[in-house]
Write a protein that holds these residues in place. Structure first.
Motif, mmCIF file in Angstrom:
data_model
loop_
_atom_site.group_PDB
_atom_site.id
_atom_site.type_symbol
_atom_site.label_atom_id
_atom_site.label_comp_id
_atom_site.label_asym_id
_atom_site.label_seq_id
_atom_site.Cartn_x
_atom_site.Cartn_y
_atom_site.Cartn_z
ATOM 1 N N SER A 1 33.212 5.295 0.048
ATOM 2 C CA SER A 1 32.794 4.100 0.795
ATOM 3 C C SER A 1 33.554 2.854 0.335
ATOM 4 O O SER A 1 33.911 1.991 1.159
ATOM 5 N N ARG A 2 33.847 2.769 -0.956
ATOM 6 C CA ARG A 2 34.555 1.586 -1.457
ATOM 7 C C ARG A 2 36.019 1.560 -1.010
ATOM 8 O O ARG A 2 36.555 0.499 -0.704
ATOM 9 N N ILE A 3 36.658 2.714 -0.994
ATOM 10 C CA ILE A 3 38.049 2.708 -0.533
ATOM 11 C C ILE A 3 38.105 2.428 0.962
ATOM 12 O O ILE A 3 39.033 1.758 1.443
ATOM 13 N N ILE A 4 37.114 2.908 1.719
ATOM 14 C CA ILE A 4 37.061 2.586 3.142
ATOM 15 C C ILE A 4 36.913 1.081 3.337
ATOM 16 O O ILE A 4 37.633 0.470 4.143
ATOM 17 N N SER A 5 36.011 0.466 2.583
ATOM 18 C CA SER A 5 35.823 -0.985 2.684
ATOM 19 C C SER A 5 37.093 -1.728 2.290
ATOM 20 O O SER A 5 37.486 -2.709 2.938
ATOM 21 N N TYR A 6 37.750 -1.256 1.246
ATOM 22 C CA TYR A 6 39.001 -1.884 0.792
ATOM 23 C C TYR A 6 40.066 -1.810 1.882
ATOM 24 O O TYR A 6 40.739 -2.816 2.176
ATOM 25 N N LEU A 7 40.227 -0.640 2.475
ATOM 26 C CA LEU A 7 41.242 -0.479 3.517
ATOM 27 C C LEU A 7 40.956 -1.386 4.713
ATOM 28 O O LEU A 7 41.864 -2.033 5.256
ATOM 29 N N LEU A 8 39.695 -1.444 5.116
ATOM 30 C CA LEU A 8 39.332 -2.309 6.243
ATOM 31 C C LEU A 8 39.585 -3.769 5.906
ATOM 32 O O LEU A 8 40.087 -4.532 6.748
ATOM 33 N N ASP A 9 39.277 -4.170 4.676
ATOM 34 C CA ASP A 9 39.523 -5.552 4.255
ATOM 35 C C ASP A 9 41.014 -5.885 4.260
ATOM 36 O O ASP A 9 41.405 -7.038 4.455
ATOM 37 N N GLN A 10 41.852 -4.854 4.041
ATOM 38 C CA GLN A 10 43.305 -5.045 4.025
ATOM 39 C C GLN A 10 43.920 -4.865 5.415
ATOM 40 O O GLN A 10 45.158 -4.863 5.545
ATOM 41 N N ASP A 11 43.066 -4.723 6.422
ATOM 42 C CA ASP A 11 43.512 -4.486 7.807
ATOM 43 C C ASP A 11 44.350 -3.220 7.931
ATOM 44 O O ASP A 11 45.252 -3.127 8.778
ATOM 45 N N ILE A 12 44.053 -2.240 7.093
ATOM 46 C CA ILE A 12 44.681 -0.922 7.196
ATOM 47 C C ILE A 12 43.765 -0.043 8.048
ATOM 48 O O ILE A 12 42.583 0.136 7.714
ATOM 49 N N PRO A 13 44.250 0.485 9.172
ATOM 50 C CA PRO A 13 43.390 1.295 10.036
ATOM 51 C C PRO A 13 42.816 2.500 9.299
ATOM 52 O O PRO A 13 43.541 3.223 8.600
ATOM 53 N N VAL A 14 41.512 2.690 9.450
ATOM 54 C CA VAL A 14 40.805 3.816 8.832
ATOM 55 C C VAL A 14 40.418 4.803 9.926
ATOM 56 O O VAL A 14 39.832 4.440 10.943
#
Length: 202
Positions: free
Chosen positions: A69-82
């Protein structure tokens, strides 16, 4: 632990299913606080692995897997498509959905969180890296999964995807049994290190 056992003066390989049971027990032996702490460290290591501009397929964890969940949140915060997988039991395959809001995830097949009812279809061709759960691994990059072959089938059809396996360090084996259809990991991330395929192999 070795993947062989003594038998009348000889050693015989441990079957994949026996090894899966051993590794399940080993993983469940970690307390919840230990799993949380190790998952946080793995998330921090993962940040060094993800490349800007990627579209990343990420599994949604169930206990006692490495939490994502934390890496998903990090990726979304970085505007990296999940992108997240959705299990299709009918044909033992994965379909993909973009994930824009983790709150839409609901417990689904095999109790895996999935965006059921909130799917945004994604094309496997657009995935650059995949973050994948593992029961066990070795330093050749071999991965022991759960046995159904969902990820192996998907990755065999999408060879362009960089494979990143997540595991606790206690899930490492000296040498895993492998079959021709098993897909190896290019990178394995534990709470202790980032292992590139073949690292440490003689």
């Amino acid at each position: 632990m070795n993947t062989t056992v003594p038998a009348g003066g000889k050693t015989i390989p441990i079957s994949k299913e026996v090894l899966r049971n051993i590794l399940r027990e080993r993983r469940w032996a970690l307390s919840e606080p230990e799993r949380v702490e190790k998952s946080l460290k793995i998330c921090e290591c993962l940040k060094e692995v993800i490349i800007p501009g990627e579209e990343v397929l990420v599994y949604c964890a169930k206990d006692p897997e490495v939490e994502t969940s934390r890496i998903i949140s990090y990726l979304l915060d970085q505007d990296i498509p999940v992108i997240v997988p959705i299990i299709q039991k009918e044909d033992v395959s994965l379909r993909l959905s973009y994930l824009q809001d983790p709150s839409c995830l609901v417990s689904s097949t095999f109790h895996v969180p999935e965006p059921i009812g909130s799917e945004i279809p994604a094309n496997p061709a657009d995935v650059t890296s995949a973050i994948i759960p593992m029961l066990g691994f070795d330093r050749s990059g071999a991965r022991l999964g759960y046995g159904a072959g969902y990820y192996d089938r998907f990755l065999s059809e999408n060879r362009h995807i960089r494979t990143i396996g997540l595991a606790y360090s206690c899930q490492e084996e000296p040498l895993l049994p492998t079959d021709a259809n098993d897909i190896s990991m290019e990178v394995i991330v534990t709470e202790d290190e980032i292992i590139h395929r073949g690292q440490g192999m003689s």
